[in-house]
Design a protein around this motif. Structure first.
Motif, short mmCIF file in Angstrom:
data_model
loop_
_atom_site.label_atom_id
_atom_site.label_comp_id
_atom_site.label_asym_id
_atom_site.label_seq_id
_atom_site.Cartn_x
_atom_site.Cartn_y
_atom_site.Cartn_z
N ALA A 46 2.94 5.31 2.12
CA ALA A 46 3.14 3.89 2.40
C ALA A 46 2.96 3.19 1.05
N PRO A 47 3.44 1.95 0.90
CA PRO A 47 3.39 1.30 -0.41
C PRO A 47 2.00 1.24 -1.05
N ARG A 48 0.93 1.25 -0.22
CA ARG A 48 -0.43 1.19 -0.77
C ARG A 48 -1.25 2.43 -0.42
N VAL A 49 -0.61 3.47 0.06
CA VAL A 49 -1.35 4.64 0.54
C VAL A 49 -0.86 5.91 -0.13
N LEU A 50 -1.76 6.58 -0.82
CA LEU A 50 -1.46 7.85 -1.47
C LEU A 50 -2.20 8.96 -0.75
N LEU A 51 -1.46 10.00 -0.37
CA LEU A 51 -2.07 11.16 0.27
C LEU A 51 -2.25 12.25 -0.77
N SER A 69 4.06 4.36 -15.24
CA SER A 69 3.17 3.22 -15.01
C SER A 69 1.90 3.76 -14.36
N SER A 70 0.85 2.94 -14.30
CA SER A 70 -0.39 3.43 -13.70
C SER A 70 -1.10 2.31 -12.95
N VAL A 71 -1.91 2.72 -11.98
CA VAL A 71 -2.75 1.80 -11.22
C VAL A 71 -4.04 2.56 -10.89
N LEU A 73 -6.45 4.53 -1.27
CA LEU A 73 -5.85 3.22 -0.99
C LEU A 73 -5.68 2.48 -2.30
N LEU A 74 -4.47 2.04 -2.58
CA LEU A 74 -4.16 1.38 -3.84
C LEU A 74 -4.39 -0.13 -3.72
N PRO A 75 -4.80 -0.78 -4.82
CA PRO A 75 -5.06 -2.23 -4.75
C PRO A 75 -3.80 -3.06 -4.57
N ASN A 76 -2.67 -2.54 -5.02
CA ASN A 76 -1.39 -3.24 -4.89
C ASN A 76 -0.32 -2.25 -4.44
N PRO A 77 0.68 -2.72 -3.70
CA PRO A 77 1.75 -1.82 -3.27
C PRO A 77 2.61 -1.36 -4.43
#
Length: 206
Positions: free
Chosen positions: A10-15, A40-42, A68-72
């Motif tokens: 999902a745009p803010r979810v990394l498995l 790029s990195s987050v 869970l990422l801070p931004n999509p």
């Protein structure tokens, strides 16, 4: 410090795998290019590992986690589909695709170089009795896949790599690379995604 891979669901979810989450307080996610030096990195400080995760001598159990990422993440990176079927994926002898950056060819333990490029290979899923010859007492939620023809393999830095199959025309996440051979010359094990769908959706609020 450790490094590996993950896959956007999902745009803010990394498995990814729990073994890349346990013991750390933040995770830097790189994305957006097929050349390592142009990514790029987050950075995230929120992650969940499966409560029943445990490491093993031959394979890990419940090796799965969510960051869970801070931004999509939007643009040229699209989330992959999770299995939505009663058919058990991956199927025996099914071919799946793995994609990750090549490590430093002179010394894989040194990780990636700025010019490392994204590469893909195809591995075949084998039945549990075949897997058990290399991984004794392997559990049902873990599978092994390998390529004895071209000898394609996973190596240092490849934990968390997605194992993707085409199911009814849709690229579908069937597994995540859990354990790789220390010498990069043996078979690898994968965490099957389907048994964890409910847990993933709950912690990721999907």
């Amino acid at each position: 410090m450790d490094y590996g891979a993950g896959v956007l669901i999902a745009p803010r979810v990394l498995l990814t795998v729990a073994s890349l989450i346990k013991g750390f307080e933040s995770w830097t996610v790189r994305y957006g290019s097929n050349i390592f030096g142009q990514l790029s990195s987050v950075t995230s400080t929120i992650a969940f590992l499966h409560p029943n995760f445990r490491t093993g001598e031959h394979f890990n159990v419940n090796d799965i986690g969510v960051v869970l990422l801070p931004n999509p993440i939007v643009g040229n990176v699209s989330p992959i589909s999770l299995p939505q079927t009663e058919v058990s994926l991956p199927r025996q002898y099914e071919e799946g695709q793995i994609t990750n950056f090549e490590t430093n060819l002179a010394d894989p333990s040194q990780g990636f170089t700025p010019t490392s490029i994204l590469r893909s290979a195809f591995l075949t899923v084998f039945p549990q009795p075949v897997c058990a010859q290399t991984f004794p007492n392997i559990t049902e939620s873990v599978f092994c896949a390998f390529d004895d023809h071209y000898l394609s393999n996973l190596c240092t830095g490849d934990r968390g790599t997605a194992f993707v199959v085409i199911f009814r025309g849709i690229e579908t996440l069937a597994g995540l690379t859990s354990r790789v051979s220390p010498g990069c010359d043996d078979r690898s094990t994968f965490t099957q995604i389907q048994p964890y769908i409910d847990w993933i959706r709950a912690v990721a609020n999907l």
